[in-house]
Design a protein around this motif. Structure first.
Motif, PDB file in Angstrom:
ATOM      1  N   GLY A   2       0.958  -1.127   0.019  1.00  0.00           N
ATOM      2  CA  GLY A   2      -0.018  -0.020  -0.072  1.00  0.00           C
ATOM      3  C   GLY A   2       1.008   1.191   0.081  1.00  0.00           C
TER       4      GLY A   2
ATOM      5  N   GLY B 130       5.975   0.157   3.086  1.00  0.00           N
ATOM      6  CA  GLY B 130       6.185  -0.291   4.362  1.00  0.00           C
ATOM      7  C   GLY B 130       5.976   0.789   5.239  1.00  0.00           C
ATOM      8  N   PHE B 131       7.013   0.695   6.483  1.00  0.00           N
ATOM      9  CA  PHE B 131       7.184   2.016   7.000  1.00  0.00           C
ATOM     10  C   PHE B 131       8.251   2.939   6.941  1.00  0.00           C
ATOM     11  CE2 PHE B 131       3.901   0.502  10.440  1.00  0.00           C
ATOM     12  CZ  PHE B 131       2.837   1.236   9.909  1.00  0.00           C
TER      13      PHE B 131
ATOM     14  N   LYS C 209      -4.763   9.745  -1.327  1.00  0.00           N
ATOM     15  CA  LYS C 209      -3.789   9.020  -1.571  1.00  0.00           C
ATOM     16  C   LYS C 209      -3.210   9.700  -3.176  1.00  0.00           C
ATOM     17  CE  LYS C 209      -3.378   6.142   1.599  1.00  0.00           C
ATOM     18  NZ  LYS C 209      -3.701   4.692   1.658  1.00  0.00           N
TER      19      LYS C 209
HETATM   20  C1  F6R Z   1       1.481  -1.724   6.051  1.00  0.00           C
HETATM   21  C2  F6R Z   1       2.355  -0.777   5.243  1.00  0.00           C
HETATM   22  C3  F6R Z   1       1.971   0.581   4.936  1.00  0.00           C
HETATM   23  C4  F6R Z   1       0.500   0.842   4.495  1.00  0.00           C
HETATM   24  C5  F6R Z   1       0.308   2.363   4.331  1.00  0.00           C
HETATM   25  C6  F6R Z   1      -1.281   2.411   3.584  1.00  0.00           C
HETATM   26  O1  F6R Z   1       2.005  -2.688   6.197  1.00  0.00           O
HETATM   27  O2  F6R Z   1       3.285  -1.218   5.036  1.00  0.00           O
HETATM   28  O3  F6R Z   1       2.751   1.082   4.084  1.00  0.00           O
HETATM   29  O4  F6R Z   1       0.081   0.115   3.426  1.00  0.00           O
HETATM   30  O5  F6R Z   1       0.347   3.031   5.481  1.00  0.00           O
HETATM   31  O6  F6R Z   1      -2.217   2.157   4.613  1.00  0.00           O
HETATM   32  P1  F6R Z   1      -3.607   1.883   4.364  1.00  0.00           P
HETATM   33  O7  F6R Z   1      -3.759   0.927   3.206  1.00  0.00           O
HETATM   34  O8  F6R Z   1      -4.213   1.556   5.950  1.00  0.00           O
HETATM   35  O9  F6R Z   1      -4.151   3.252   3.917  1.00  0.00           O
END
Ligand code: F6R
Length: 258
Positions: A131, A139-140, A200
């Motif tokens: 995502g 990721g983070f 996004k």
């Molecule tokens: C979660 C991750 C993050 C999410 C991103 C988007 O494992 O790696 O990069 O993909 O923060 O989060 P959502 O999909 O909840 O908007």
């Protein structure tokens, strides 16, 4: 980079699931699993195919992307618990082949090194599901993450903590996490990034059409040979070349007989 603009959120899940299924049907596979709301539709579609179309995950090994530091696995909001609830426990993927970084490890740095080595020992991730954060993280890996980084401890950005506060009612979002690095993610054979919703759109534009820059970590996917970005119309709204991506996808689908 291949950009697929879908007509609906449901179609995004179907398109991303098609890519995962194609690899899983070929035999033993290593999948990289993101958590969060973006891939939820993809997991729902894969669960449906498991139940109705005999799609088996028995020969799959899965690595999650990241984990909050300080949360034990049993915590409801740990990414280990989340990915089990949203995907793994609903299919036949053996639980001992679900691998995640341990957020409650005593030595987080050593845990990050161990996890990165485990991914390398598995060969490589064949398909990495991703995502994107509103700030462009994958990721983070928050803005200014090294484009060559490996799995490590990171400090969560303020916007990430406030975006994820909805999952921690009455509690604090952790400050630290363990995350696969951008270099680790780049090692995957194929990357499939799913983005939904207007919040996004700016990050998607920076990732696809902006410069490769640590300030938009997801832009590292421009350097990946097999990166596919699957978007709903709202997430695609700021793309300058949207018409081109739609036309290219139409021709591609025709070639593949879709
Ligand atoms: C979660 C991750 C993050 C999410 C991103 C988007 O494992 O790696 O990069 O993909 O923060 O989060 P959502 O999909 O909840 O908007």
């Amino acid at each position: 980079m291949q950009v697929i603009i879908c007509d609906s959120r449901e179609q995004v899940g179907v398109r991303a699931a098609d890519i995962v299924e194609a690899r899983v049907r070929k035999g033993p596979a290593v999948l990289g699993l993101a958590t969060g709301s973006s891939p939820a539709g993809t997991y729902r579609e894969l669960i449906r195919r498991h139940r109705e179309e005999q799609l088996s995950f028995r020969e799959v090994t899965a690595f999650t992307l990241d984990e909050y530091a300080g949360l034990p696995r049993e915590h409801e909001q740990s990414y280990y618990s989340t990915i089990r609830r949203e995907f793994v426990d609903e299919v036949d993927l053996p639980l001992d082949r679900l691998l995640t970084p341990h957020g409650d490890a005593e030595d987080l740095r050593a845990e990050a090194l161990r996890y990165d080595a485990a991914i390398r020992e598995a060969g490589r991730v064949d398909v990495q599901i991703l995502g994107i954060g509103a700030n462009g993280h994958i990721g983070f890996n928050e803005p200014t993450s090294s484009l060559s980084s490996r799995t490590r401890v990171k400090t969560l950005a303020g916007i990430t903590r406030s975006d994820n506060a909805r999952f921690f009612p009455g509690g604090e979002v952790p400050q630290l996490c363990l995350t696969q690095g951008l270099g680790t993610i780049r090692d995957a054979g194929q990357a499939v990034l799913v983005a939904l919703g207007a919040n996004k759109a700016a990050a998607v534009r920076a990732m696809v059409e902006g410069p490769v820059s640590a300030f938009c970590p997801a832009s590292v996917l421009q350097l990946h040979q097999h990166a596919v970005v699957v978007l709903d119309p709202e997430a695609a709204a700021e793309l300058q070349l949207a018409d081109y991506y739609r036309r290219a996808q139409g021709l591609n689908d025709r070639l593949l007989g879709r």
